[in-house]
Design an enzyme around this catalytic site. Structure first.
Site, short mmCIF file in Angstrom:
data_model
loop_
_atom_site.label_atom_id
_atom_site.label_comp_id
_atom_site.label_asym_id
_atom_site.label_seq_id
_atom_site.Cartn_x
_atom_site.Cartn_y
_atom_site.Cartn_z
N TYR A 1 0.84 -1.19 0.00
CA TYR A 1 0.00 0.00 0.00
C TYR A 1 0.88 1.25 0.00
O TYR A 1 0.61 2.21 -0.72
CB TYR A 1 -0.92 0.00 1.22
CG TYR A 1 -1.84 -1.21 1.24
CD1 TYR A 1 -3.01 -1.23 0.51
CD2 TYR A 1 -1.51 -2.33 1.99
CE1 TYR A 1 -3.85 -2.34 0.51
CE2 TYR A 1 -2.33 -3.45 2.01
CZ TYR A 1 -3.50 -3.45 1.26
OH TYR A 1 -4.31 -4.55 1.26
N ASN B 1 -12.19 -2.04 -4.73
CA ASN B 1 -12.05 -2.46 -6.12
C ASN B 1 -13.27 -3.29 -6.51
O ASN B 1 -13.50 -4.35 -5.91
CB ASN B 1 -10.76 -3.28 -6.27
CG ASN B 1 -10.65 -4.01 -7.59
OD1 ASN B 1 -11.29 -3.68 -8.57
ND2 ASN B 1 -9.83 -5.05 -7.60
N CYS C 1 -6.23 -6.73 -7.00
CA CYS C 1 -6.02 -6.14 -5.68
C CYS C 1 -5.38 -7.12 -4.70
O CYS C 1 -4.78 -6.71 -3.71
CB CYS C 1 -7.33 -5.58 -5.12
SG CYS C 1 -8.70 -6.73 -5.15
N HIS C 2 -5.47 -8.42 -4.99
CA HIS C 2 -4.85 -9.42 -4.12
C HIS C 2 -3.33 -9.33 -4.13
O HIS C 2 -2.68 -9.87 -3.25
CB HIS C 2 -5.30 -10.83 -4.53
CG HIS C 2 -4.96 -11.19 -5.94
ND1 HIS C 2 -5.72 -10.79 -7.02
CD2 HIS C 2 -3.92 -11.91 -6.46
CE1 HIS C 2 -5.18 -11.25 -8.13
NE2 HIS C 2 -4.09 -11.93 -7.82
N GLU D 1 -0.31 -17.69 -8.21
CA GLU D 1 0.55 -16.88 -9.07
C GLU D 1 2.04 -16.98 -8.73
O GLU D 1 2.87 -16.45 -9.46
CB GLU D 1 0.14 -15.40 -8.98
CG GLU D 1 -1.23 -15.12 -9.54
CD GLU D 1 -1.56 -13.64 -9.54
OE1 GLU D 1 -0.72 -12.81 -9.15
OE2 GLU D 1 -2.68 -13.32 -9.94
#
Length: 170
Positions: free
Chosen positions: A101, A124, A132-133, A159
């Site tokens: 952030y 979001n 956003c993850h 990911e």
């Protein structure tokens, strides 16, 4: 009103997906922190009968199977100017990477905006597709996620680069 919605089953649970005309405008988890109001999502339609929903379902399935790293479905995000700027930065975070952030706030020109960035990230409207993850705490910890931390962890592990996975003991 041209908005409409559907529900798509996935490994993340049954997702509520909202479109307006030919663009995706919402993707929400069960128990989402900021679900849309019922009057804002329009009538229910079957996913297979709608080109935007069919494409979204297909791309999500490919992503969750590890066969897709980016999304091509057209997206329209509705929010204030600050939210739009934050959401644009989210879209630039590469697959398999994370940011904080504070780093996003610094990109916006003011590191003191980290909390406000967090609020925009949490709102979001198109989770997963606008990633956003991929935003974590300054110490790398998992922090707030509108779909819950379990889902955030799942998405980050999905990911995770192969070389990082291979280097883990557990």
């Amino acid at each position: 009103m041209t908005a409409r919605h559907t529900r798509i089953g996935s490994t993340l649970g049954e997702l509520t997906v909202v479109a307006d005309r030919d663009t995706l405008i919402g993707l929400y988890f069960p128990g989402h922190w900021y679900p849309p109001k019922a009057e804002a999502i329009g009538p229910f339609v079957e996913a297979a009968a709608d080109p935007v929903f069919a494409r979204t379902a297909e791309e999500l399935a490919e992503y969750l199977d590890g066969r897709r790293t980016t999304f091509d479905v057209p997206v329209a995000l509705h929010g204030d100017d600050f939210q739009q700027r934050v959401w644009a930065l989210l879209r630039e975070i590469p697959h398999g990477r994370t940011t904080t952030y504070g780093a996003l706030a610094a990109q916006l020109g003011n590191p003191a905006l980290a909390q406000r960035v967090g609020q925009a990230v949490g709102r979001n409207p198109v989770s997963v597709i606008v990633p956003c993850h991929r935003v974590v705490g300054s110490d790398g910890s998992l922090t707030g996620f509108a779909g819950g931390l379990r889902r955030k962890q799942f998405l980050l592990e999905l990911e995770e680069p192969a070389e990082v996975k291979a280097g883990r003991l557990f």
